[in-house]
Design a protein around this motif. Sequence first.
Motif, short mmCIF file in Angstrom:
data_model
loop_
_atom_site.label_atom_id
_atom_site.label_comp_id
_atom_site.label_asym_id
_atom_site.label_seq_id
_atom_site.Cartn_x
_atom_site.Cartn_y
_atom_site.Cartn_z
N VAL A 60 69.77 87.90 30.83
CA VAL A 60 70.25 88.49 32.07
C VAL A 60 69.10 89.25 32.72
N VAL A 61 68.99 89.13 34.04
CA VAL A 61 67.97 89.84 34.80
C VAL A 61 68.55 91.20 35.21
N ASP A 62 68.08 92.28 34.56
CA ASP A 62 68.55 93.62 34.90
C ASP A 62 67.81 94.20 36.10
N ALA A 63 66.56 93.84 36.27
CA ALA A 63 65.72 94.30 37.37
C ALA A 63 64.55 93.32 37.47
N PRO A 64 63.80 93.36 38.56
CA PRO A 64 62.64 92.46 38.66
C PRO A 64 61.70 92.62 37.47
N GLY A 65 61.51 91.54 36.74
CA GLY A 65 60.64 91.57 35.58
C GLY A 65 61.27 92.14 34.34
N LYS A 66 62.57 92.48 34.36
CA LYS A 66 63.25 93.08 33.22
C LYS A 66 64.38 92.15 32.77
N PHE A 67 64.34 91.71 31.50
CA PHE A 67 65.30 90.73 31.00
C PHE A 67 65.94 91.25 29.72
N ARG A 68 67.22 90.87 29.55
CA ARG A 68 67.99 91.35 28.40
C ARG A 68 68.77 90.19 27.79
N PRO A 69 68.67 89.95 26.47
CA PRO A 69 69.43 88.86 25.85
C PRO A 69 70.90 89.23 25.70
N VAL A 70 71.77 88.29 26.01
CA VAL A 70 73.22 88.50 25.91
C VAL A 70 73.83 87.28 25.23
N GLU A 71 74.67 87.54 24.25
CA GLU A 71 75.40 86.46 23.60
C GLU A 71 76.65 86.13 24.42
N VAL A 72 76.91 84.85 24.64
CA VAL A 72 78.01 84.43 25.50
C VAL A 72 78.95 83.51 24.74
N GLY A 73 80.22 83.54 25.15
CA GLY A 73 81.20 82.57 24.68
C GLY A 73 81.33 81.46 25.71
N LEU A 74 81.27 80.23 25.26
CA LEU A 74 81.24 79.08 26.17
C LEU A 74 82.48 78.22 26.02
N GLY A 75 82.89 77.64 27.14
CA GLY A 75 83.99 76.68 27.16
C GLY A 75 83.45 75.28 27.34
N ARG A 76 84.19 74.47 28.07
CA ARG A 76 83.80 73.08 28.24
C ARG A 76 82.67 72.93 29.25
N GLU A 77 82.02 71.78 29.21
CA GLU A 77 80.93 71.48 30.12
C GLU A 77 81.42 70.57 31.23
N ILE A 78 81.10 70.90 32.46
CA ILE A 78 81.51 70.13 33.64
C ILE A 78 80.24 69.78 34.40
N ASP A 79 79.86 68.52 34.34
CA ASP A 79 78.61 68.06 34.95
C ASP A 79 77.45 68.87 34.37
N ASP A 80 76.74 69.64 35.21
CA ASP A 80 75.62 70.44 34.73
C ASP A 80 75.97 71.91 34.63
N LEU A 81 77.27 72.23 34.56
CA LEU A 81 77.72 73.61 34.46
C LEU A 81 78.48 73.82 33.17
N LEU A 82 78.45 75.07 32.69
CA LEU A 82 79.20 75.47 31.50
C LEU A 82 80.16 76.58 31.87
N VAL A 83 81.39 76.48 31.37
CA VAL A 83 82.37 77.53 31.59
C VAL A 83 82.07 78.70 30.67
N VAL A 84 82.05 79.92 31.23
CA VAL A 84 81.75 81.13 30.47
C VAL A 84 83.06 81.82 30.12
N LEU A 85 83.32 82.03 28.83
CA LEU A 85 84.54 82.68 28.38
C LEU A 85 84.36 84.16 28.10
N GLY A 86 83.13 84.61 27.94
CA GLY A 86 82.90 86.01 27.66
C GLY A 86 81.42 86.33 27.61
N GLY A 87 81.08 87.60 27.91
CA GLY A 87 79.70 88.06 27.83
C GLY A 87 79.04 88.29 29.16
N LEU A 88 79.54 87.69 30.24
CA LEU A 88 78.92 87.79 31.56
C LEU A 88 79.98 88.11 32.61
N GLU A 89 79.49 88.53 33.78
CA GLU A 89 80.34 88.81 34.92
C GLU A 89 79.82 88.06 36.13
#
Length: 412
Positions: A347-376
């Motif tokens: 996740v980009v918190d600020a310009p040049g500042k990055f933070r790792p986040v673990e996410v829960g994923l759902g099914r894949e639709i074309d080139d997109l992934l459904v996010v079940l948790g961890g992001l907003e």
Amino acid sequence: MRTKNLIAALGLLAAGLALGWGIARWTATPGAAPATHAAAPAERKVLYWYDPMVPTQKFDKPGKSPFMDMELEPRYADEGGADAPGLSVSPQAIQSLGLRTATVERRSIASHVEAVGTVQLNERDVSIVQARAGGFVEKVYARAPGDVVAAGAPLVDLLLPEWVAAQREFLAVRALGDAALTAAARQRLTLLGMTESLIAQVEVSGQPQARHTITVPGGGLIAELMVRQGMTVTPGMSLARINGLGSLWVEVAVPEAQAGTLHIGQAAELNLAAFAAETFKARVVSVLAETSRETRTLRVRLELPNPAQRLKAGMSAQVSLRGPSQDQLVLPSEAVIRTGRRALVYVVDAPGKFRPVEVGLGREIDDLLVVLGGLEAGQQVVASAQFLIDSEASLRGLLPVPPAVPGSGARP
């Protein structure tokens, strides 16, 4: 002479130093302490230099990278470690890496399954032609397995001696003029398996009819033909098996990861190579209870109307199964790092500042992934070069934030 000149020069230098010190003391503010040099700005301590493209390799001095045509970057002691909230990357490194970001979005997503199916005969539309009485095959009409016949088409002529005695009895009872006995005798002919047309023919002619023509009860494909001329038939013997063609099945193999959205009655669209310009409508009539162990797919049966009988069994079809829409968070699949035990994004918190986040994923639709948790919705995530950033984060000991939804697909 040289020694005297040297002594004289040293004396003049000493006198000059003494005079300068005396003037400085005289011009100094009374009571003030001697002037001191201003404190030099504290310099950041460099631990090592590294190439952002190969962050695991460390160097003890700056210079050109032996791997890429770029200057080595310093790693400072005050940049933090495992307790740091994120990873800082210089603008020069970001430009060199070609780093791109993407936005986590909320979209209306419909369950959509694309699969390949095979057209098959409808096994629920099957007719079995049997002999109702014992007799002999007098004639078999020009029929063969694979032929398509219409409803009422003649199939075979049987000579049935057993029916002759019952017909004679009926004619004798009718001659007595007793309506009740005549109705009972006529009912007996029906119970023996005689058709209404055959009974009417006996009544009109007044003669027993030993020959009976068996016709096809419903039009369709002759799947099996078990009768030949000259055969002896027994009561209940199967003569032919007719498969209707008014509707067909399409059997589809759906990957088990997408099988959770399927349900009976779901609409489907089909495209066949033989009719490329047309789209056919079908519906799910059965979701089989067993998954293939070899292919890890679930068999789904669709019912496809075939009123003109243009569609043939064995054709292949491209099937599209669509379900109801739901609002869900999605992000590009390229932004996700799968480690086997969990899924990470940066996740980009600020310009040049990055933070790792673990996410829960759902099914894949074309080139997109459904996010079940961890992001907003609205958060920016790294969409390219995240593996290099992840390598640097691993060296720094940065731990990802666990997803907000436990058990949603990612595991710590």
